[in-house]
Scaffold this active site. Sequence first.
Site, mmCIF file in Angstrom:
data_model
loop_
_atom_site.group_PDB
_atom_site.id
_atom_site.type_symbol
_atom_site.label_atom_id
_atom_site.label_comp_id
_atom_site.label_asym_id
_atom_site.label_seq_id
_atom_site.Cartn_x
_atom_site.Cartn_y
_atom_site.Cartn_z
ATOM 1 N N ARG A 113 -84.884 95.164 28.707
ATOM 2 C CA ARG A 113 -84.007 95.573 27.953
ATOM 3 C C ARG A 113 -83.297 96.997 28.136
ATOM 4 O O ARG A 113 -84.171 97.705 28.481
ATOM 5 C CB ARG A 113 -84.219 95.507 26.419
ATOM 6 N N TYR A 123 -81.710 89.509 33.387
ATOM 7 C CA TYR A 123 -83.250 89.599 32.698
ATOM 8 C C TYR A 123 -83.016 88.916 31.450
ATOM 9 O O TYR A 123 -82.035 89.219 30.574
ATOM 10 C CB TYR A 123 -83.479 90.966 32.457
ATOM 11 N N LYS A 181 -83.188 88.435 20.710
ATOM 12 C CA LYS A 181 -82.594 89.702 19.915
ATOM 13 C C LYS A 181 -81.537 89.900 19.480
ATOM 14 O O LYS A 181 -80.836 90.336 18.578
ATOM 15 C CB LYS A 181 -83.167 90.898 20.602
ATOM 16 N N HIS A 190 -87.753 91.566 12.325
ATOM 17 C CA HIS A 190 -88.737 91.484 13.188
ATOM 18 C C HIS A 190 -90.210 91.198 13.142
ATOM 19 O O HIS A 190 -90.879 92.219 13.213
ATOM 20 C CB HIS A 190 -88.409 92.715 14.178
ATOM 21 N N SER A 197 -93.600 97.754 19.266
ATOM 22 C CA SER A 197 -94.443 97.277 20.462
ATOM 23 C C SER A 197 -95.754 98.065 20.749
ATOM 24 O O SER A 197 -96.148 99.186 20.261
ATOM 25 C CB SER A 197 -93.561 97.617 21.667
ATOM 26 N N ALA A 198 -96.600 97.399 21.200
ATOM 27 C CA ALA A 198 -97.969 97.809 21.846
ATOM 28 C C ALA A 198 -98.961 97.814 20.652
ATOM 29 O O ALA A 198 -99.962 98.679 20.429
ATOM 30 C CB ALA A 198 -98.023 99.103 22.493
ATOM 31 N N CYS A 199 -98.572 97.174 19.143
ATOM 32 C CA CYS A 199 -99.521 97.105 18.149
ATOM 33 C C CYS A 199 -100.168 95.729 17.947
ATOM 34 O O CYS A 199 -100.709 95.710 16.758
ATOM 35 C CB CYS A 199 -98.679 97.746 17.055
ATOM 36 N N ASP A 216 -92.546 86.421 16.507
ATOM 37 C CA ASP A 216 -91.518 87.651 16.708
ATOM 38 C C ASP A 216 -90.486 87.871 15.690
ATOM 39 O O ASP A 216 -90.166 88.930 15.198
ATOM 40 C CB ASP A 216 -90.887 87.537 18.061
ATOM 41 N N ARG A 232 -92.572 88.413 32.068
ATOM 42 C CA ARG A 232 -92.792 87.535 31.096
ATOM 43 C C ARG A 232 -93.221 85.857 31.286
ATOM 44 O O ARG A 232 -93.196 85.881 32.489
ATOM 45 C CB ARG A 232 -91.160 87.554 30.535
#
Length: 592
Positions: free
Chosen positions: A73, A201, A210, A230, A252-254, A281, A374
């Site tokens: 994105r 993409y 999104k 979200h 992100s990354a949690c 999501d 992905r």
Amino acid sequence: MQTNLTKNPSLLAWLDEKVDFLKPAQIVWIDGSQQQIDALRAEACETGEMVKLNQDLLPDCYLHRTAVNDVARVEARTLICTSKEEDAGPTNHWMDPKECYAMLDEIAKEAYKGRTMYIIPYSMGPVGSPFSKIGIEITDSIYVVLNMEIMTRVGTAVLDALGDSDDWVRGMHCKCNVDPENRWIVQFPEDNTIISVNSAYGGNVLLGKKCFALRIASYLGKNEGWQAEHMLILGLTRPGEETKYICAAFPSACGKTNLAMLIPPEGYLAKGYKVECVGDDISWIRKGPDGRLYAINPENGFFGVAPGTNEKSNPNALAATKKGTIFTNVCHNLENNTVWWERLDKNPPTHCINWKGEEINGTSDEPLANPNSRFTAPAVNCPCLSPEFENPNGVPISAFVFGGRRAKLTPLVYQSKSWNNGVFVGSIMGSETTAAATGAVGVVRRDPMAMLPFCGYNMGDYWKHWIEIGAGLDPEKAPKIFNVNWFRKDENDDFIWPGFGDNLRVLDWIIDRCEGKVDAQETPIGYLPYAKDINREGLDISLETLDSILDVDKDAWEEEFKGVDELYAKFGDRLPKELADELASVRAAFEK
């Protein structure tokens, strides 16, 4: 040219306009039939757009590579175009709609010459559900068609549900030349319109993702009295009890997907605990006839990050990729015609094609899969998918959970003191960046409700909408609001809490609090557990250690509030007074 699959006047008029503007060589309506999907897959393989993988090991699975300059994105080129700039707010990129339409017209004019226009009717949410919304995406990409067929409900049933209504989201995607200098992903909330140009993409071109499900839907929700968030949705069933549902938002990354598909620790499994995934999501949330909030997952598949997904981190997500999946920008293992990515296992293939399309023989110093590679996998493949996944009326929500990555500040878990205090907790969400990602440790990136890149209007108004939703709920029926932090560290920079499946221990306490089964200690920031009330059975962590990650450091929180002041100052008079009052109240509580 196919016969039109609908007589909807607004849709046909829009399509006539787009056909005249884009000049496609041919037009194909996507009817959702397996025969058509199979034909499109075969065509994509013939042209080299996709690679058919080992059908014994990965049935109905395919590999696709995007352009090397088109792998994620692009927030700086993602616009919210409202007639007044202040309605987009300080956290969105804005352009005047007239100016933007003119720019996009210049880029996209006759972009389908020599190409096929695919018309995709799709439903976000089960077809016909009172929660669901319908979109039409036109695209010149078979890849987009095949991904949308996985991620949404596609076909003639959607057009039947739409009928003659004008309540549908217009979506136009043009690959153009995949030129990053002219790449734009634009939402026009006031026009129910999305336009994406010069990208191929997924995150930029699967317009149901999104673009619709959050940016456009959050705006629709504000106007129509519902919410697009979200958030994952999970169902937790405890022995002898009915299933309780939790919505949770994380930057992100949690560990968001890992939590959505959590596998309980062995001791919990033996007792009969079960966790089921409704969504990983996005949540669309409405008030039900009984006065409770209900949520659906508007998607029909998972668009997950491949690197790091493995048998240990998320076996359920990995299982979901084993059939009917499209892999994007992963490594093609030529040894057995399958796929590989970093941290899938410790055995990278030595004869393969990397994500850039380069053949590799031997070892490689460069990643074989793109870090943002992905998988697009059907939700039905997930072993822990909830039986309520297709429920058109959604599932009742007992708790909202916010979270982030904080090494020292935030306790393992705490409960807000009220609904508005919970909105405050969500609004100040942030995560600390890691050295690997940014070159600097501990920089707090604010991401309110994990919606910073996805809110389709002024975030001050978004917070106000949360407050208004709460004001319309019976306090006895409103979900309780919590904050969690799995990422507290000790003096050696090691994580204190084990995370992964053991996070169920915290969810267990959260449900206890929702049901009034356990007391808590009041602190200035909210209600914290007593360490003894977090189940440590089978866990190698002392009561004292657990107590240490349930602390509230006054000085650290006072420093934190300076960052909150900076965030809130951006919104001027669009900041709800209720949030300013909550901040003042928490500060005052620390002074007592």
